[in-house]
Design a protein around this motif. Structure first.
Motif, mmCIF file in Angstrom:
data_model
loop_
_atom_site.group_PDB
_atom_site.id
_atom_site.type_symbol
_atom_site.label_atom_id
_atom_site.label_comp_id
_atom_site.label_asym_id
_atom_site.label_seq_id
_atom_site.Cartn_x
_atom_site.Cartn_y
_atom_site.Cartn_z
ATOM 1 N N LEU A 1 -0.289 3.889 0.237
ATOM 2 C CA LEU A 1 0.165 3.321 1.513
ATOM 3 C C LEU A 1 1.217 4.210 2.163
ATOM 4 O O LEU A 1 1.260 4.341 3.390
ATOM 5 N N GLN A 2 2.056 4.816 1.336
ATOM 6 C CA GLN A 2 3.062 5.743 1.875
ATOM 7 C C GLN A 2 2.391 6.916 2.580
ATOM 8 O O GLN A 2 2.765 7.278 3.704
ATOM 9 N N HIS A 3 1.396 7.519 1.945
ATOM 10 C CA HIS A 3 0.780 8.716 2.497
ATOM 11 C C HIS A 3 -0.220 8.411 3.608
ATOM 12 O O HIS A 3 -0.632 9.318 4.339
ATOM 13 N N THR A 4 -0.631 7.148 3.736
ATOM 14 C CA THR A 4 -1.517 6.770 4.842
ATOM 15 C C THR A 4 -0.760 6.016 5.930
ATOM 16 O O THR A 4 -1.373 5.396 6.801
ATOM 17 N N SER A 5 0.567 6.081 5.879
ATOM 18 C CA SER A 5 1.391 5.404 6.893
ATOM 19 C C SER A 5 1.402 6.149 8.211
ATOM 20 O O SER A 5 1.920 5.639 9.210
ATOM 21 N N GLY A 6 0.866 7.364 8.214
ATOM 22 C CA GLY A 6 0.833 8.148 9.438
ATOM 23 C C GLY A 6 1.854 9.249 9.492
ATOM 24 O O GLY A 6 1.869 10.052 10.428
ATOM 25 N N SER B 1 9.350 -0.347 5.528
ATOM 26 C CA SER B 1 7.937 -0.423 5.901
ATOM 27 C C SER B 1 7.748 -1.234 7.180
ATOM 28 O O SER B 1 6.887 -0.913 8.012
ATOM 29 N N ALA B 2 8.545 -2.291 7.343
ATOM 30 C CA ALA B 2 8.456 -3.104 8.554
ATOM 31 C C ALA B 2 8.871 -2.300 9.790
ATOM 32 O O ALA B 2 8.235 -2.407 10.852
ATOM 33 N N ILE B 3 9.915 -1.483 9.658
ATOM 34 C CA ILE B 3 10.347 -0.633 10.778
ATOM 35 C C ILE B 3 9.254 0.367 11.132
ATOM 36 O O ILE B 3 8.957 0.602 12.315
ATOM 37 N N CYS B 4 8.626 0.954 10.117
ATOM 38 C CA CYS B 4 7.544 1.908 10.364
ATOM 39 C C CYS B 4 6.361 1.233 11.054
ATOM 40 O O CYS B 4 5.746 1.802 11.959
ATOM 41 N N SER B 5 6.035 0.024 10.620
ATOM 42 C CA SER B 5 4.928 -0.714 11.226
ATOM 43 C C SER B 5 5.206 -1.004 12.699
ATOM 44 O O SER B 5 4.338 -0.796 13.564
ATOM 45 N N LEU B 6 6.415 -1.457 13.001
ATOM 46 C CA LEU B 6 6.782 -1.746 14.382
ATOM 47 C C LEU B 6 6.748 -0.476 15.235
ATOM 48 O O LEU B 6 6.268 -0.493 16.376
ATOM 49 N N TYR C 1 11.239 5.444 7.829
ATOM 50 C CA TYR C 1 10.442 6.054 6.766
ATOM 51 C C TYR C 1 11.331 6.719 5.722
ATOM 52 O O TYR C 1 11.160 6.503 4.516
ATOM 53 N N ASP C 2 12.269 7.530 6.162
ATOM 54 C CA ASP C 2 13.096 8.287 5.215
ATOM 55 C C ASP C 2 14.155 7.434 4.541
ATOM 56 O O ASP C 2 14.770 7.883 3.569
ATOM 57 N N SER C 3 14.383 6.242 5.031
ATOM 58 C CA SER C 3 15.347 5.367 4.368
ATOM 59 C C SER C 3 14.722 4.531 3.262
ATOM 60 O O SER C 3 15.435 3.892 2.485
ATOM 61 N N GLY C 4 13.391 4.542 3.161
ATOM 62 C CA GLY C 4 12.776 3.710 2.130
ATOM 63 C C GLY C 4 11.360 4.097 1.779
ATOM 64 O O GLY C 4 11.082 4.556 0.670
ATOM 65 N N LEU C 5 10.431 3.954 2.712
ATOM 66 C CA LEU C 5 9.014 4.185 2.434
ATOM 67 C C LEU C 5 8.741 5.623 2.020
ATOM 68 O O LEU C 5 7.822 5.889 1.245
ATOM 69 N N GLY C 6 9.541 6.560 2.507
ATOM 70 C CA GLY C 6 9.330 7.954 2.154
ATOM 71 C C GLY C 6 9.974 8.363 0.848
ATOM 72 O O GLY C 6 9.718 9.465 0.349
ATOM 73 N N ILE C 7 10.837 7.505 0.276
ATOM 74 C CA ILE C 7 11.609 7.872 -0.915
ATOM 75 C C ILE C 7 11.317 6.973 -2.104
ATOM 76 O O ILE C 7 11.044 7.443 -3.212
ATOM 77 N N VAL D 1 -5.573 3.576 19.005
ATOM 78 C CA VAL D 1 -6.251 3.013 17.838
ATOM 79 C C VAL D 1 -5.708 3.629 16.552
ATOM 80 O O VAL D 1 -5.479 2.941 15.549
ATOM 81 N N ALA D 2 -5.484 4.952 16.565
ATOM 82 C CA ALA D 2 -4.969 5.639 15.380
ATOM 83 C C ALA D 2 -3.597 5.094 14.992
ATOM 84 O O ALA D 2 -3.331 4.803 13.814
ATOM 85 N N PHE D 3 -2.720 4.925 15.971
ATOM 86 C CA PHE D 3 -1.369 4.464 15.657
ATOM 87 C C PHE D 3 -1.355 2.980 15.279
ATOM 88 O O PHE D 3 -0.534 2.566 14.462
ATOM 89 N N TRP D 4 -2.240 2.205 15.835
ATOM 90 C CA TRP D 4 -2.341 0.806 15.402
ATOM 91 C C TRP D 4 -2.866 0.715 13.968
ATOM 92 O O TRP D 4 -2.484 -0.181 13.218
ATOM 93 N N PHE D 5 -3.739 1.649 13.599
ATOM 94 C CA PHE D 5 -4.189 1.699 12.204
ATOM 95 C C PHE D 5 -3.012 1.990 11.275
ATOM 96 O O PHE D 5 -2.857 1.351 10.224
ATOM 97 N N PHE D 6 -2.170 2.953 11.663
ATOM 98 C CA PHE D 6 -0.988 3.263 10.852
ATOM 99 C C PHE D 6 -0.037 2.067 10.798
ATOM 100 O O PHE D 6 0.597 1.808 9.773
ATOM 101 N N SER D 7 0.052 1.338 11.897
ATOM 102 C CA SER D 7 0.900 0.145 11.921
ATOM 103 C C SER D 7 0.403 -0.887 10.916
ATOM 104 O O SER D 7 1.194 -1.498 10.188
ATOM 105 N N CYS D 8 -0.912 -1.077 10.854
ATOM 106 C CA CYS D 8 -1.490 -2.025 9.890
ATOM 107 C C CYS D 8 -1.258 -1.566 8.459
ATOM 108 O O CYS D 8 -0.983 -2.379 7.569
ATOM 109 N N THR D 9 -1.353 -0.258 8.216
ATOM 110 C CA THR D 9 -1.104 0.276 6.878
ATOM 111 C C THR D 9 0.329 -0.006 6.440
ATOM 112 O O THR D 9 0.576 -0.425 5.307
ATOM 113 N N CYS D 10 1.281 0.222 7.344
ATOM 114 C CA CYS D 10 2.687 -0.045 7.020
ATOM 115 C C CYS D 10 2.925 -1.539 6.813
ATOM 116 O O CYS D 10 3.728 -1.936 5.957
ATOM 117 N N ALA D 11 2.222 -2.379 7.587
ATOM 118 C CA ALA D 11 2.346 -3.825 7.390
ATOM 119 C C ALA D 11 1.806 -4.226 6.019
ATOM 120 O O ALA D 11 2.377 -5.101 5.350
#
Length: 328
Positions: free
Chosen positions: A136-141, A197-202, A239-245, A293-303
């Motif tokens: 999920l981290q690497h497919t977050s966009g 992850s929620a911040i990345c999704s938003l 991302y760098d405060s959590g999902l990336g680390i 569409v691509a960025f909404w896909f990344f948003s769903c992945t982060c969600a």
């Protein structure tokens, strides 16, 4: 994260500072990215490559200075080196504990380690948790955004030059990665990861909405040309405060000592493969269905990362490795 560094930090650090040691690695990763962002626009393509090679070589040689973990020395029967490393780390009281570990794992071999990675319930569960969250981290966009940032700014018609925008974003990346080590032991991995992850999704949802409005020629777009840069800044801070680390950090905490290197290698290889696939497909996806569409896909992945963190990722703050295994 280097698959040798994570196990060393995990077995060498005390539970109350282990999270700090594992997450501070991301700070230096971000510093390297900023160096390339800052020098890339002013040197040739070959020059940028040589800078990257130099940084990679410096990293490779620096690893040579890292001692093996105390557990490795114990398993090899090199008690003198084990004792020295523990004394250097201020953990000389752990000598007896590691000698007991030596007896526990003295009969292990590579084939048996791979078998135990899948046959022991705690290791299977650990592999599932760290595998999914790293995918999920690497497919977050993040990889697609990094590699296609200039194209994104051009598509958005941003008034800020792309190379300057990347330097600005890199500085905010550093801010996000620097903050986490100060809070990870107090707040806990799980909460930080969920919020990040929620911040990345938003962020990805807002960026997708911007490109959708632009596709529909909505006049409001002319007044918010600055939005993509602001959204990407927000994304990278999150991302760098959590999902990336943290997904990289918990790799070193979830597996039993004898299969940690195998589990971390398999996890990182799988997650980077998914990241490669997403990044490779991103350019074609932009042309086929549009950026929104691509960025909404990344948003769903982060969600999905938010939900997975809440329901599956255990809190490892302040726990010893044995306590984590018992919880699994």
């Amino acid at each position: 994260m280097d698959t040798r560094v994570a196990p060393f930090l995990c077995t060498s650090g005390s539970p109350n500072i282990r999270g700090i040691l594992l997450t501070v690695y991301g700070v230096f990763f971000t510093v390297g990215a900023i160096i390339l962002y800052s020098t890339g626009p002013f040197v040739s393509y070959y020059g940028t490559t040589y800078i990257g090679i130099s940084l990679s070589l410096a990293h490779a040689f620096s690893i040579l200075w890292i001692p093996e973990s105390p557990l490795f020395y114990a398993l090899q029967g090199r008690e003198q080196e084990m004792t020295k490393v523990l004394e250097d780390l201020g953990r000389s009281q752990d000598v007896d504990k590691l000698l007991k570990k030596k007896e526990e794992f003295s009969n292990t071999n590579t084939k048996r380690e791979w078998i135990e990675l899948f046959s022991i319930r705690s290791n299977r569960k650990a592999l599932f948790i760290v595998g999914v969250i790293n995918i999920l981290q690497h497919t977050s966009g993040v990889l697609a955004v990094v590699f296609f940032s200039a194209a994104i700014f051009d598509m958005a018609g941003s008034s800020i030059e792309s190379h300057l925008a990347m330097i600005i974003i890199g500085c905010f990346q550093l801010l996000g990665s620097v903050v986490t080590p100060f809070f990870i032991e107090g707040t806990g991995r799980k909460r930080i990861l969920a919020i990040s992850s929620a911040i990345c999704s938003l962020s990805m949802f807002l960026l997708g909405t911007y490109f959708y409005l632009d596709l529909k020629d909505n006049p409001i777009v002319d007044n918010i040309k600055w939005l993509p840069v602001v959204v990407l800044i927000m994304f990278y801070i999150g991302y760098d405060s959590g999902l990336g680390i943290i997904p990289n950090a918990i790799i070193g905490e979830m597996f039993t000592s004898n299969v940690r290197s195998k589990g971390s290698t398999l996890t990182m290889t799988t997650s980077w493969f998914f990241g490669f696939m997403v990044t490779t497909a991103f350019g074609a996806l932009l042309e086929a269905v549009g950026g929104h569409v691509a960025f909404w896909f990344f948003s769903c992945t982060c969600a999905c990362a938010v939900l997975f963190t809440i329901f599956f990722v255990p809190e490892t703050k302040g726990k010893t490795l044995l306590e984590i295994q018992d919880a699994l």
